[in-house]
Design a protein around this motif. Structure first.
Motif, short mmCIF file in Angstrom:
data_model
loop_
_atom_site.label_atom_id
_atom_site.label_comp_id
_atom_site.label_asym_id
_atom_site.label_seq_id
_atom_site.Cartn_x
_atom_site.Cartn_y
_atom_site.Cartn_z
N UNK A 240 0.81 -1.21 0.00
CA UNK A 240 0.00 0.00 0.00
C UNK A 240 0.85 1.27 0.00
N UNK A 241 0.23 2.35 -0.50
CA UNK A 241 0.86 3.66 -0.39
C UNK A 241 0.69 4.15 1.05
N UNK A 242 1.38 5.24 1.43
CA UNK A 242 1.32 5.69 2.83
C UNK A 242 -0.09 5.92 3.36
N UNK A 243 -0.94 6.58 2.56
CA UNK A 243 -2.29 6.87 3.02
C UNK A 243 -3.09 5.59 3.26
N UNK A 244 -2.98 4.63 2.33
CA UNK A 244 -3.72 3.38 2.48
C UNK A 244 -3.19 2.56 3.64
N UNK A 245 -1.87 2.59 3.84
CA UNK A 245 -1.29 1.87 4.98
C UNK A 245 -1.80 2.45 6.29
N UNK A 246 -1.89 3.76 6.35
CA UNK A 246 -2.42 4.42 7.55
C UNK A 246 -3.87 4.04 7.78
N UNK A 247 -4.67 4.03 6.72
CA UNK A 247 -6.08 3.64 6.84
C UNK A 247 -6.20 2.21 7.37
N UNK A 248 -5.32 1.32 6.89
CA UNK A 248 -5.40 -0.07 7.32
C UNK A 248 -5.01 -0.22 8.80
N UNK A 249 -4.15 0.67 9.27
CA UNK A 249 -3.75 0.59 10.69
C UNK A 249 -4.94 0.81 11.61
N UNK A 303 -2.09 9.29 17.62
CA UNK A 303 -2.24 9.31 16.17
C UNK A 303 -0.96 9.73 15.47
N UNK A 304 -0.15 10.56 16.12
CA UNK A 304 1.11 10.98 15.51
C UNK A 304 2.09 9.81 15.48
N UNK A 305 2.05 8.97 16.51
CA UNK A 305 2.89 7.77 16.51
C UNK A 305 2.46 6.83 15.40
N UNK A 306 1.16 6.63 15.24
CA UNK A 306 0.66 5.74 14.20
C UNK A 306 0.99 6.27 12.81
N UNK A 307 0.93 7.59 12.63
CA UNK A 307 1.32 8.18 11.35
C UNK A 307 2.73 7.75 10.95
N UNK A 308 3.64 7.80 11.91
CA UNK A 308 5.03 7.45 11.63
C UNK A 308 5.21 5.95 11.40
N UNK A 309 4.53 5.15 12.22
CA UNK A 309 4.68 3.69 12.11
C UNK A 309 4.12 3.18 10.79
N UNK A 310 2.94 3.63 10.41
CA UNK A 310 2.28 3.09 9.22
C UNK A 310 2.66 3.87 7.95
N UNK A 311 2.25 5.14 7.90
CA UNK A 311 2.49 5.93 6.70
C UNK A 311 3.98 6.18 6.49
#
Length: 480
Positions: A240-249, A303-311
């Motif tokens: 996935x691209x960063x946005x889709x990876x974040x959505x999946x998280x 949410x900022x941590x998840x942004x870095x981990x996924x996206x």
């Protein structure tokens, strides 16, 4: 009305939808069983056809089946009686080659002591099975490592929507149901990965509608399905691209702390070089945000941590990633959970540090103990180790825990004795602290006496220099 998932269960492996590679591997395992005589673990998400494939295989091979469920046979004696007896039975009828297939469903529900020996029993059975056995599991890594290592493994992946549609179309034809093509596609999309749920939805809608339409599907609402952690890792590292990876998280039932641990441990399996360095930069940023959450209890910063981990990690990917990667649970978890005794030692040392330094136990564990472990590793910095032992009033087992040295070695015992002498001297001189004036002050007879072995012989300088202290295998702080 008959359950359609049973009515249209595949009768042959050739009828299995999707997972062509896994299907072929299962057939090859059965056809060559006399050569290897291994049990096979078939694992994957619920509803992807694992159990159906096992029964279809039995039909293809002409083997009678005995089906067990690990949730119903959770004691060693029952497992040995049913699974063991079935697996070793050689006098069977109904099969030309004398074979029958033993199928154990929900095999990941065997958890060692929790099931009073069931996990060990089934491991013993598969080592000496006289009949082919298939163990069905949803969560592969919930099974014991010993059991996994004694079996072949075949993974059934989620069934893509494009493979679900033909199965739904076949059922509609057999049942005489009129449908819009868009309706079948909508059911498949909603249940992407889970063929069994798609069939159940088709049956539920067909019972209330004369002709299936896309609107009928939409009004049923979305099923609450969460992504698995391995699916998430594939999405971040490969798909996935960063946005889709974040959505999946958002669909993964894990906290940002746990997501960080999973990604940190598995990213080197797919990334290398510059992309790996960039990914670790993002993970470092995520860890900083999690630190702020712990310090402030402001969970809005998760949410900022998840942004870095996924996206962030997905954005670090350089080029296409293919193939199958065998991801595993974080090593941190395995080490942390390996011994309650070690956790008690950790907390004891952290409490001593916290009381002496006026900090929280969390700060002592996370910030001070790793530093002390590095500085006193295997007691090579002897003065530092003695001073630490004296200041925090540690005994041999806790010195061993922090330094990674064996608690029964002469080295550790002498350090504890020297630390006690240092504490007594500090108390007499009112020095105000064991560290104060300790470095460089133990150069005379005291140091010489303390460096001797307990039998009065001087310690071997070569051993001291190498740090080889004959550790007893006890886990040290650096293991955490």
């Amino acid at each position: 009305m008959t359950d359609w998932t049973e009515k249209y269960r595949p009768s042959s492996l050739s009828e299995i939808r999707g997972n062509n590679k896994a299907r072929d591997q299962l057939r090859e395992w059965a056809e060559t069983w006399d050569d290897h005589r291994d049990t096979v673990i078939v694992h994957g998400s619920p509803g992807v056809g694992k159990t159906s494939a096992a029964h279809a295989l039995a039909n293809d091979m002409g083997w009678p089946t005995i089906e067990l469920n690990a949730s119903d046979t959770r004691t060693a004696d029952v497992v040995e009686k049913l699974a063991g007896g079935a697996a070793k039975n050689q006098a069977l009828t109904g099969s030309a080659d004398g074979r029958q297939l033993v199928i154990m469903d929900e095999a990941d529900n065997l958890h060692g002591n929790v099931d009073r020996g069931g996990s060990k029993a089934i491991t013993d059975v598969v080592k000496d099975a006289g009949q082919p056995m298939v163990l069905i599991a949803n969560e592969f890594y919930d099974m014991s490592k010993t059991l996994r290592n004694n079996c072949e493994t075949i993974e059934f992946r989620d069934v893509y929507a494009r493979s679900i549609v033909p199965a739904l179309r076949h059922i509609c034809k057999e049942e005489g149901i009129e449908y819009e093509k868009a309706a079948l596609r909508a059911i498949a999309d909603k249940n992407d990965g889970d063929l069994r749920s798609a069939v159940n939805d088709l049956q539920a809608i067909a019972e209330t509608s004369e002709r299936l339409t896309e609107d009928d599907v939409n009004v049923t609402g979305e099923r609450d399905r969460t992504s698995g952690i391995f699916e998430f890792l594939d999405a971040v590292f490969k798909e996935e691209d960063p946005q889709s990876a974040l959505q999946q998280s958002y669909d993964v039932d894990e906290t940002p702390d746990d997501l960080l641990n999973w990604v940190e441990d598995n990213v080197p399996k797919d990334y290398e070089g510059a992309e790996l360095a960039t990914a670790y930069d993002f993970l470092s940023n995520a860890d900083k945000w999690l630190g702020r959450v712990r310090a402030t209890q402001d969970y809005s910063m998760w949410r900022y941590a998840t942004d870095n981990v996924a996206a962030g990690v997905a954005a670090s990917r350089d080029g296409e990633k293919g193939g199958r990667t065998r991801y595993g649970p974080p090593s941190y978890w395995r080490k942390l959970g390996s011994s309650k005794a070690n956790r008690r030692k950790r907390d004891y040392v952290a409490r001593k540090i916290a009381e002496t330094e006026g900090v929280s136990m969390s700060t002592a564990r996370r910030e001070m103990m790793p530093f002390l472990a590095a500085m006193t590793h295997h007691c090579k910095n002897r003065e530092m180790t003695v001073a630490m032992t004296a200041k925090y009033d540690l005994d041999a087992e806790h010195v061993s825990f922090v330094t990674g040295s064996g608690k029964d070695t002469n080295k550790v015992q002498n350090i504890v004795e020297e630390a006690q002498t240092l504490r007594e001297k500090a108390a007499v001189e009112h020095s105000g602290g064991a560290f104060e004036g300790s470095f460089g002050s133990q150069r005379g007879d005291d140091a010489a006496d303390a460096s001797d072995d307990s039998d009065g012989q001087a310690a071997d300088p070569a051993v001291e220099a190498s740090g080889d202290d004959g550790d007893d295998g006890q886990a040290g702080l650096t293991d955490f």
